[in-house]
Structures are given as C-alpha cells and as structure tokens.
Enzyme design. Structure first.
Site, short mmCIF file in Angstrom:
data_model
loop_
_atom_site.label_atom_id
_atom_site.label_comp_id
_atom_site.label_asym_id
_atom_site.label_seq_id
_atom_site.Cartn_x
_atom_site.Cartn_y
_atom_site.Cartn_z
N ASN A 75 0.81 -1.21 0.00
CA ASN A 75 0.00 0.00 0.00
C ASN A 75 0.84 1.27 0.00
O ASN A 75 0.39 2.31 -0.46
CB ASN A 75 -0.92 0.00 1.22
N SER A 76 2.06 1.19 0.52
CA SER A 76 2.90 2.38 0.67
C SER A 76 4.12 2.39 -0.23
O SER A 76 4.65 3.46 -0.54
CB SER A 76 3.37 2.50 2.13
N ALA A 77 4.60 1.22 -0.64
CA ALA A 77 5.86 1.15 -1.38
C ALA A 77 5.95 -0.16 -2.15
O ALA A 77 5.19 -1.10 -1.91
CB ALA A 77 7.05 1.29 -0.43
N ILE A 78 6.90 -0.19 -3.07
CA ILE A 78 7.25 -1.40 -3.81
C ILE A 78 8.59 -1.90 -3.29
O ILE A 78 9.56 -1.15 -3.22
CB ILE A 78 7.38 -1.13 -5.32
N LYS A 79 8.64 -3.16 -2.91
CA LYS A 79 9.92 -3.81 -2.65
C LYS A 79 10.25 -4.68 -3.87
O LYS A 79 9.36 -5.33 -4.42
CB LYS A 79 9.85 -4.69 -1.40
N TYR B 182 -8.08 -20.05 5.43
CA TYR B 182 -9.30 -19.24 5.41
C TYR B 182 -10.48 -20.06 4.89
O TYR B 182 -10.32 -20.90 4.00
CB TYR B 182 -9.11 -18.02 4.53
N ASP C 168 -0.19 -10.59 0.02
CA ASP C 168 1.08 -10.39 0.73
C ASP C 168 1.23 -11.38 1.86
O ASP C 168 2.31 -11.94 2.09
CB ASP C 168 1.20 -8.95 1.22
N ARG C 169 0.13 -11.64 2.58
CA ARG C 169 0.17 -12.65 3.64
C ARG C 169 0.39 -14.04 3.04
O ARG C 169 1.14 -14.85 3.61
CB ARG C 169 -1.13 -12.62 4.44
N THR D 172 1.27 -1.13 6.34
CA THR D 172 0.15 -0.22 6.61
C THR D 172 -0.77 -0.86 7.64
O THR D 172 -1.28 -0.19 8.54
CB THR D 172 -0.60 0.07 5.30
#
Length: 254
Positions: free
Chosen positions: A9-13, A99, A108-109, A131
């Site tokens: 949500n905030s950046a690309i790795k 789940y 991502d998880r 985030t």
C-alpha cells in the site's frame, strides 16, 4: 533471472534474483504522490540496473486491479518478460490456506506464508508490519492456521487525528514515558500499543503452532518493531519476495 515485485500500500519492494538464487539485488521504492502506473514503472526502472533482463516478472500486489493492469503493461514494455501474479488460493507451493474463503486472504500474507514454509518447515508465526500489521500461524505440515489483523502505526496516528478535534497527525517515532507533550504522548502510545498488541496476538497464535515454530517478522516496519521484541524473533525483511521466488520455482516445475 527473475524480477520479484512486492507491491504494498505504501511502497514497492523489489529483488533481482539471478539463476541459482545467490547475490540478490534488492531495493524499495515509495509511491510518489499523484504518480500513475506508468510513472511508477518508470521510477522503478530507474532503480533497477539496466543490465537486468528477467525471464520472469513475479508480482504480489494489493493494489487496485485497473491500476495494476496498466502497471503490468508498462513492466512488459520495459523488460519484455511475462508478468506472473501470485493470487491467494486454496493451496500453493506446499502451503494450505486456512481461510474459509481462501481468496479473501491478502496476497502479501499468502506470499509470506509460502516464504515461511520454505525457511521454517517446522512451522512459524509470521508478523508482517506494513500499513496494517498481520499475524499468521503455520504448522509443520504447511497448513495455515489463521491469523489476525491490526492497524499499523500510520493508521493509528491518522485515526487519532481524524477522529478527534484537537489531536495532531504527529510524526511516527518512539518517545519516552511518561510523555511531556501531546506529540510525544501519541508517539509513545502508538509505539508501545502496537508492540503490546503484536506480542499478545503472536502469543495467542503461537499457542496453536508446533512447539518448535519459528518467529518471523517482516514488512517495512518490521525492523523497528523487532527491536522491541524478544531475541527469539528473526527479522526477514524480504519474506514476501522469498515466498514469490519459492512459488515461481514451484510453478516452473509443474
């Protein structure tokens, strides 16, 4: 050669992984305010060595599908390699999704769980600090045991600023207790509160994990949070990318 991309949500790795997997090149690119997919792809291209020619571009993305499609097109134009997306599914690369509706699990998880399976076959508790902060359990058979979600530091700061009339959106950071200003009080409350929440959630999830389960922490804020936890926690800043690589190799063998 593979180009691995973790679009949060905030950046690309990102990581460039040569054949054999040794000597990764890694980096992080924060999203620029107002930048579109094409500009973001161009900025990413400015960070990655021009000699990189990936056979595969492997992506784990939490971004909106329409934005992601344009970004994928820009990636293909820049590097030529096909873009492969990891998506949450019932099972992949030796991990079974816990789940009830597997597609609800954040990718991502899912990638972090696959990475944890590769590095901790005895089972693991995985904390991903971004985030949002997520905590997940994995047993020795690769079964995802479920997890928990908690607001990250930035969201906690924003909630106080937006939900009250006079509290500022103060900088993130540690502060001594007792605090002697509003800004320091918020910083200390968020830092200590988030750390305590992670500890409590992890303890509860570890109780469901095998006795020898490893404690893994990742994400953009993982290093800072790990500094306040017990030494039993192992900081793996690129666990999502490790999961992407393991998944990509598994798919290539199918």
């Amino acid at each position: 050669m593979r180009l691995l991309l973790d679009l949060g949500n905030s950046a690309i790795k990102w990581a460039v992984v040569p054949p054999g997997g040794a000597a990764w090149q890694t980096g992080r690119l924060a999203y620029a305010d107002g930048a579109g997919p094409e500009d973001t792809a161009a900025a990413l291209g400015g960070r990655i060595p021009s000699t990189v020619a990936p056979a595969r571009i492997c992506v784990a993305s939490v971004l909106a599908p329409a934005w992601q499609r344009r970004f994928d097109t820009a990636l293909e134009r820049a590097w030529g390699g096909p873009v492969q997306h990891l998506v949450a599914s019932a099972a992949a690369a030796g991990v079974t999704n816990g789940y009830d509706q597997p597609e609800q699990l954040g990718v991502d998880r899912w990638a972090a769980l696959i990475g944890a399976r590769a590095v901790a076959p005895e089972g693991a508790c995985i904390v991903d600090v971004g985030t949002a902060i997520t905590v997940d359990g994995l047993d020795a058979d690769g079964r995802h045991l479920g997890g928990a979600i908690f607001p990250g530091a930035r969201l906690l700061h924003q909630a106080l600023a937006r939900g009250t009339a006079r509290l500022p959106d103060s900088p993130i950071g540690a502060a001594a207790l007792p605090a002697r200003s509003t800004e320091e009080g918020i910083a200390a409350g968020v830092a200590v509160g988030a750390g305590a929440a992670v500890t409590a959630l992890a303890d509860a999830i570890l109780a469901a994990c095998p006795p020898g389960a490893q404690r893994l922490i990742t994400g953009g804020g993982g290093g800072e949070l790990a500094a306040g936890l017990s030494p039993a926690w192992c900081h793996r800043p690129y666990l999502v990318l490790e999961g992407l690589l393991h998944w990509s190799r598994h798919e290539a063998r199918r």
